[in-house]
Design a protein around this motif. Structure first.
Motif, short mmCIF file in Angstrom:
data_model
loop_
_atom_site.label_atom_id
_atom_site.label_comp_id
_atom_site.label_asym_id
_atom_site.label_seq_id
_atom_site.Cartn_x
_atom_site.Cartn_y
_atom_site.Cartn_z
N LYS A 52 -10.77 -22.29 9.52
CA LYS A 52 -9.63 -22.18 9.86
C LYS A 52 -9.81 -21.48 11.86
N SER A 53 -10.64 -20.80 11.68
CA SER A 53 -10.70 -19.15 12.98
C SER A 53 -11.45 -21.39 14.35
N THR A 54 -12.33 -22.08 13.46
CA THR A 54 -13.13 -22.86 14.04
C THR A 54 -11.41 -23.77 14.81
N LEU A 168 -2.48 -17.03 15.81
CA LEU A 168 -2.71 -16.02 15.24
C LEU A 168 -3.60 -16.26 14.72
N ASP A 169 -4.96 -15.65 13.45
CA ASP A 169 -5.79 -15.55 13.39
C ASP A 169 -5.94 -15.01 12.27
N GLU A 170 -4.89 -14.76 11.04
CA GLU A 170 -5.09 -13.78 10.22
C GLU A 170 -4.38 -12.39 10.69
N PRO A 171 -3.41 -11.75 11.50
CA PRO A 171 -3.19 -11.92 12.30
C PRO A 171 -2.25 -10.05 11.76
MG LIG Z 1 -11.09 -16.92 10.25
#
Ligand SMILES: [Mg+2]
Ligand SMILES: Nc1ncnc2c1ncn2[C@@H]1O[C@H](COP(=O)(O)OP(=O)(O)OP(=O)(O)O)[C@@H](O)[C@H]1O
Length: 277
Positions: A52-54, A168-171
């Motif tokens: 996901k972050s990638t 937004l990465d798990e904000p």
């Molecule tokens: Mg991640």
């Protein structure tokens, strides 16, 4: 008639990482194809480590794909830019600067060739601090704020740069459950839930929390892992503006269940793998 390209277009995107010492390759994501329209709110869920972050970092231009293409408004994404604001789980505030200075960071230069005057800069800082409800905390330092307030500062800073895409990465991942629910509603307001679609920003939001994904999203992208791929995309056909009562809607429950079913087996396997490691 030429049709407008989507806000974001990912075509067959893949990314592998190479270990610096051994040269071993990890294929993090493969064959990711996804169009995101202007004004859409898309959530990405999937088991830990599925990429996901990638994917978010590739859209942000913080990293380069090893295959496929990424476009914004029909133009290739070649690096980071103020048009795409990124926010992570950790607040990433500067501890030695107060709220106003943290929000003003990055505003020193304005848009290329058109710097902000000191007054414009000041007005902009105040406007966005007010938008996230922190006017009373203007002169406070990050250590004087709660986690929820720090994430509001991070959000104000991101918005002050005027992005049309929010990444937004798990904000909200580090916040307590109540603060999280409050900020979900605020985030929808800030994204533009009550505005006509063409005035909304485009949001890509990663979360582990399936209910959060359904509450926020127009569509939920469910990823599977090893390598990360798009497993399924589910439209969230729930009315807006949304409030807490939507959680009692039958459709809400059904969607949460359907998404959980899609990722449950992989999530279990990931836990077993970690326990065995
Ligand atoms: Mg991640
Ligand atoms: N810089 C890197 N170098 C090497 N491998 C990496 C790097 N970044 C990510 N990976 C690998 O790529 C895969 C996907 O990682 P990523 O961080 O995108 O997953 P994620 O879905 O965001 O996970 P989480 O839910 O835990 O945040 C993982 O196998 C991870 O170990």
């Amino acid at each position: 008639m030429a049709s407008t390209p989507p806000k974001l277009r990912l075509r067959d995107v893949s990314k592998h990482f190479v270990a610096p010492r051994t040269g071993a390759r990890t294929l993090a994501v493969a064959n990711i194809s996804l169009d995101i329209d202007s004004g859409e709110f898309v959530c990405i869920v999937g088991p830990s480590g599925c990429g996901k972050s990638t994917v978010l970092n590739l859209i942000a231009g913080l990293d380069n794909a090893t295959g496929g293409t990424l476009e914004k408004d029909g133009q290739p994404i070649t690096g980071p830019g103020p048009d795409r604001g990124v926010m992570f789980q950790d607040y990433a505030l500067m501890p030695w600067q107060n709220v106003a200075d943290n929000v003003g960071f990055g505003l020193r230069h304005g848009t290329p060739g058109k710097p902000f005057t000191p007054q414009q800069r000041e007005e902009r800082i105040h406007h966005f601090i007010e938008l996230v409800g922190l006017s009373a905390a203007l002169k406070k330092y990050p250590h004087q704020l709660s986690g929820g307030m720090r994430q509001r500062v991070a959000l104000a800073r991101l918005l002050a740069n005027g992005p049309d895409v929010l990444l937004l990465d798990e904000p909200l991942g580090a916040l307590d459950a109540q603060t999280r629910l409050i900020l979900q509603v605020e985030l929808l307001r800030i994204w533009g839930e009550t505005l006509p679609r063409e005035q909304r920003k485009t949001a890509v939001f990663i979360t582990h929390d399936i209910e959060e994904a359904v509450f926020l999203a127009d569509r939920v992208v469910v990823m599977s892992s090893h390598p990360g791929r798009v497993r399924e995309i589910l439209p969230v056909d729930l009315p807006r503006p949304r409030d807490e009562s939507i959680r009692g809607d039958l459709r809400f429950g059904h969607l949460v269940e359907a998404i959980w079913r899609l990722i449950r087996d992989e999530a279990r396997r990931a836990i077993d793998d970690r326990a065995a490691a």
